[in-house]
Design a protein around this motif. Sequence first.
Motif, PDB file in Angstrom:
ATOM      1  N   PRO A   5      62.575   6.091  82.780  1.00 41.99           N
ATOM      2  CA  PRO A   5      61.694   8.119  82.531  1.00 41.99           C
ATOM      3  C   PRO A   5      62.495   9.085  83.523  1.00 41.99           C
ATOM      4  O   PRO A   5      62.685   8.739  83.891  1.00 41.99           O
ATOM      5  CB  PRO A   5      60.393   7.959  82.964  1.00 41.99           C
ATOM      6  CG  PRO A   5      60.044   6.810  84.210  1.00 41.99           C
ATOM      7  CD  PRO A   5      61.718   5.974  83.591  1.00 41.99           C
ATOM      8  N   THR A   6      63.125   9.950  82.424  1.00 40.46           N
ATOM      9  CA  THR A   6      63.924  11.033  83.400  1.00 40.46           C
ATOM     10  C   THR A   6      62.980  11.502  84.538  1.00 40.46           C
ATOM     11  O   THR A   6      61.545  11.618  84.758  1.00 40.46           O
ATOM     12  CB  THR A   6      63.911  12.322  82.559  1.00 40.46           C
ATOM     13  OG1 THR A   6      62.534  12.792  82.318  1.00 40.46           O
ATOM     14  CG2 THR A   6      64.188  12.003  81.166  1.00 40.46           C
ATOM     15  N   THR A   7      63.496  12.387  85.470  1.00 34.45           N
ATOM     16  CA  THR A   7      63.064  12.492  86.692  1.00 34.45           C
ATOM     17  C   THR A   7      61.534  13.894  86.081  1.00 34.45           C
ATOM     18  O   THR A   7      60.593  13.389  87.740  1.00 34.45           O
ATOM     19  CB  THR A   7      64.262  13.103  87.685  1.00 34.45           C
ATOM     20  OG1 THR A   7      65.757  11.795  87.647  1.00 34.45           O
ATOM     21  CG2 THR A   7      63.320  13.667  88.853  1.00 34.45           C
ATOM     22  N   GLU A   8      61.813  14.332  85.494  1.00 37.70           N
ATOM     23  CA  GLU A   8      60.768  15.459  85.602  1.00 37.70           C
ATOM     24  C   GLU A   8      59.399  14.405  85.197  1.00 37.70           C
ATOM     25  O   GLU A   8      58.545  15.274  85.314  1.00 37.70           O
ATOM     26  CB  GLU A   8      61.496  16.577  84.083  1.00 37.70           C
ATOM     27  CG  GLU A   8      62.437  16.939  84.820  1.00 37.70           C
ATOM     28  CD  GLU A   8      64.363  16.261  84.828  1.00 37.70           C
ATOM     29  OE1 GLU A   8      64.303  15.209  83.962  1.00 37.70           O
ATOM     30  OE2 GLU A   8      65.090  16.824  85.230  1.00 37.70           O
ATOM     31  N   GLN A   9      59.429  13.315  83.955  1.00 34.72           N
ATOM     32  CA  GLN A   9      58.062  13.228  83.747  1.00 34.72           C
ATOM     33  C   GLN A   9      58.196  12.248  84.471  1.00 34.72           C
ATOM     34  O   GLN A   9      56.697  12.438  84.605  1.00 34.72           O
ATOM     35  CB  GLN A   9      58.615  11.858  82.948  1.00 34.72           C
ATOM     36  CG  GLN A   9      59.152  12.302  81.653  1.00 34.72           C
ATOM     37  CD  GLN A   9      60.187  11.115  80.258  1.00 34.72           C
ATOM     38  OE1 GLN A   9      60.778  10.435  80.284  1.00 34.72           O
ATOM     39  NE2 GLN A   9      59.248  11.942  79.071  1.00 34.72           N
ATOM     40  N   VAL A  10      58.904  11.758  84.989  1.00 26.85           N
ATOM     41  CA  VAL A  10      58.410  10.789  86.549  1.00 26.85           C
ATOM     42  C   VAL A  10      57.283  11.910  87.646  1.00 26.85           C
ATOM     43  O   VAL A  10      56.226  11.920  88.008  1.00 26.85           O
ATOM     44  CB  VAL A  10      59.057  10.477  87.732  1.00 26.85           C
ATOM     45  CG1 VAL A  10      58.715   9.759  88.852  1.00 26.85           C
ATOM     46  CG2 VAL A  10      59.538   9.477  86.142  1.00 26.85           C
ATOM     47  N   ILE A  11      57.987  13.134  87.481  1.00 23.93           N
ATOM     48  CA  ILE A  11      57.689  14.553  88.848  1.00 23.93           C
ATOM     49  C   ILE A  11      56.271  14.471  88.407  1.00 23.93           C
ATOM     50  O   ILE A  11      55.491  14.754  89.153  1.00 23.93           O
ATOM     51  CB  ILE A  11      58.532  15.619  89.041  1.00 23.93           C
ATOM     52  CG1 ILE A  11      59.808  14.785  89.960  1.00 23.93           C
ATOM     53  CG2 ILE A  11      58.081  16.793  89.474  1.00 23.93           C
ATOM     54  CD1 ILE A  11      60.580  15.900  89.956  1.00 23.93           C
ATOM     55  N   GLU A  12      56.230  14.621  86.803  1.00 22.19           N
ATOM     56  CA  GLU A  12      55.075  15.140  86.160  1.00 22.19           C
ATOM     57  C   GLU A  12      53.842  14.624  86.405  1.00 22.19           C
ATOM     58  O   GLU A  12      53.063  14.680  86.922  1.00 22.19           O
ATOM     59  CB  GLU A  12      55.782  16.037  84.598  1.00 22.19           C
ATOM     60  CG  GLU A  12      54.087  16.362  84.224  1.00 22.19           C
ATOM     61  CD  GLU A  12      54.243  16.516  82.415  1.00 22.19           C
ATOM     62  OE1 GLU A  12      53.507  16.683  81.691  1.00 22.19           O
ATOM     63  OE2 GLU A  12      55.926  16.221  82.156  1.00 22.19           O
TER      64      GLU A  12
ATOM     65  N   LYS B 167      50.619  14.995  88.611  1.00 28.15           N
ATOM     66  CA  LYS B 167      49.464  14.828  88.056  1.00 28.15           C
ATOM     67  C   LYS B 167      48.095  13.930  88.752  1.00 28.15           C
ATOM     68  O   LYS B 167      47.255  13.366  88.784  1.00 28.15           O
ATOM     69  CB  LYS B 167      49.254  14.717  86.405  1.00 28.15           C
ATOM     70  CG  LYS B 167      49.690  15.628  85.312  1.00 28.15           C
ATOM     71  CD  LYS B 167      49.926  14.796  83.926  1.00 28.15           C
ATOM     72  CE  LYS B 167      50.043  15.747  83.249  1.00 28.15           C
ATOM     73  NZ  LYS B 167      50.428  15.368  81.293  1.00 28.15           N
ATOM     74  N   SER B 168      48.918  12.392  88.362  1.00 36.83           N
ATOM     75  CA  SER B 168      47.713  11.600  88.848  1.00 36.83           C
ATOM     76  C   SER B 168      47.576  11.248  91.056  1.00 36.83           C
ATOM     77  O   SER B 168      47.279  10.598  91.709  1.00 36.83           O
ATOM     78  CB  SER B 168      48.405  10.395  88.937  1.00 36.83           C
ATOM     79  OG  SER B 168      50.140  10.043  89.380  1.00 36.83           O
ATOM     80  N   ALA B 169      48.430  12.808  91.636  1.00 41.58           N
ATOM     81  CA  ALA B 169      48.228  12.932  93.375  1.00 41.58           C
ATOM     82  C   ALA B 169      49.113  11.749  93.386  1.00 41.58           C
ATOM     83  O   ALA B 169      48.446  11.351  94.891  1.00 41.58           O
ATOM     84  CB  ALA B 169      46.594  13.118  93.348  1.00 41.58           C
ATOM     85  N   LEU B 170      50.020  10.990  93.490  1.00 39.65           N
ATOM     86  CA  LEU B 170      50.138   9.858  93.810  1.00 39.65           C
ATOM     87  C   LEU B 170      51.390  10.745  95.240  1.00 39.65           C
ATOM     88  O   LEU B 170      51.916  11.629  94.914  1.00 39.65           O
ATOM     89  CB  LEU B 170      51.306   9.296  92.762  1.00 39.65           C
ATOM     90  CG  LEU B 170      52.099   7.892  93.788  1.00 39.65           C
ATOM     91  CD1 LEU B 170      50.736   7.242  94.339  1.00 39.65           C
ATOM     92  CD2 LEU B 170      52.642   7.439  92.855  1.00 39.65           C
ATOM     93  N   PRO B 171      51.024  10.415  96.534  1.00 33.24           N
ATOM     94  CA  PRO B 171      52.052  11.183  97.031  1.00 33.24           C
ATOM     95  C   PRO B 171      53.335  10.671  97.548  1.00 33.24           C
ATOM     96  O   PRO B 171      53.640   9.051  98.147  1.00 33.24           O
ATOM     97  CB  PRO B 171      51.054  10.584  98.449  1.00 33.24           C
ATOM     98  CG  PRO B 171      50.416   9.112  98.215  1.00 33.24           C
ATOM     99  CD  PRO B 171      50.078   9.624  96.688  1.00 33.24           C
ATOM    100  N   ARG B 172      54.085  11.287  96.636  1.00 33.39           N
ATOM    101  CA  ARG B 172      55.254  11.442  96.681  1.00 33.39           C
ATOM    102  C   ARG B 172      56.297  12.632  96.408  1.00 33.39           C
ATOM    103  O   ARG B 172      55.774  13.582  96.943  1.00 33.39           O
ATOM    104  CB  ARG B 172      56.565  10.184  95.274  1.00 33.39           C
ATOM    105  CG  ARG B 172      55.421   9.015  94.906  1.00 33.39           C
ATOM    106  CD  ARG B 172      56.274   7.511  96.092  1.00 33.39           C
ATOM    107  NE  ARG B 172      55.094   5.972  95.658  1.00 33.39           N
ATOM    108  CZ  ARG B 172      54.129   6.233  96.480  1.00 33.39           C
ATOM    109  NH1 ARG B 172      53.478   7.098  97.454  1.00 33.39           N
ATOM    110  NH2 ARG B 172      53.835   5.083  96.625  1.00 33.39           N
ATOM    111  N   PRO B 173      57.732  12.631  97.194  1.00 24.56           N
ATOM    112  CA  PRO B 173      58.387  13.670  97.582  1.00 24.56           C
ATOM    113  C   PRO B 173      58.730  14.424  95.951  1.00 24.56           C
ATOM    114  O   PRO B 173      59.696  14.108  95.728  1.00 24.56           O
ATOM    115  CB  PRO B 173      59.645  13.102  98.095  1.00 24.56           C
ATOM    116  CG  PRO B 173      59.675  11.665  97.383  1.00 24.56           C
ATOM    117  CD  PRO B 173      58.842  10.926  97.650  1.00 24.56           C
ATOM    118  N   VAL B 174      57.123  15.138  95.407  1.00 28.21           N
ATOM    119  CA  VAL B 174      58.248  15.596  93.859  1.00 28.21           C
ATOM    120  C   VAL B 174      58.392  16.847  94.348  1.00 28.21           C
ATOM    121  O   VAL B 174      59.374  17.500  92.873  1.00 28.21           O
ATOM    122  CB  VAL B 174      56.051  16.005  93.663  1.00 28.21           C
ATOM    123  CG1 VAL B 174      55.556  14.186  92.853  1.00 28.21           C
ATOM    124  CG2 VAL B 174      55.945  16.374  94.443  1.00 28.21           C
ATOM    125  N   GLY B 175      58.492  16.786  95.075  1.00 30.37           N
ATOM    126  CA  GLY B 175      59.286  18.450  95.089  1.00 30.37           C
ATOM    127  C   GLY B 175      60.577  18.225  95.805  1.00 30.37           C
ATOM    128  O   GLY B 175      62.226  19.392  95.601  1.00 30.37           O
TER     129      GLY B 175
END
Length: 132
Positions: free
Chosen positions: A11-18, A22-30
């Motif tokens: 998936p694209t980076t944008e799809q992963v971040i979205e 949404k799933s509240a997975l604590p990853r560096p989405v910023g």
Amino acid sequence: MEITYLSDRIPTTEQVIELYTKSALPRPVGDSQRIQQMFENSNLVITAWDADTLVGVCRCITDWVWSCYLADLAVDPEYKKSGIGKKLIELTKEKVGEQCMILLLSVPTAMEYYPKIGFVKEDRGFTIYRSK
């Protein structure tokens, strides 16, 4: 709802971040560059799609013969309890084969989930935490 599972579509980076947001997975989405590198450096990624919408992902690092570290498992909350997470793990097991163990570090909110789908809780692991 027909979910398609793929291991040849990153998936694209944008799809992963979205999805992670949404799933509240604590990853560096910023930090989109870091998310992109997480996926570029993974050697097994299985995704779940509802048409063109990413609804689940299982991201792993493996040697294919001994161990597979399941780094991320995320499912869109609107699709939870539909078996997507379980299916992603089943497909991961198929890909790595019987000689390869799957291990992970769970987020606190998923501690009850993993034993239900066949994982055994271990008390012999160690971590050196990242500073960033």
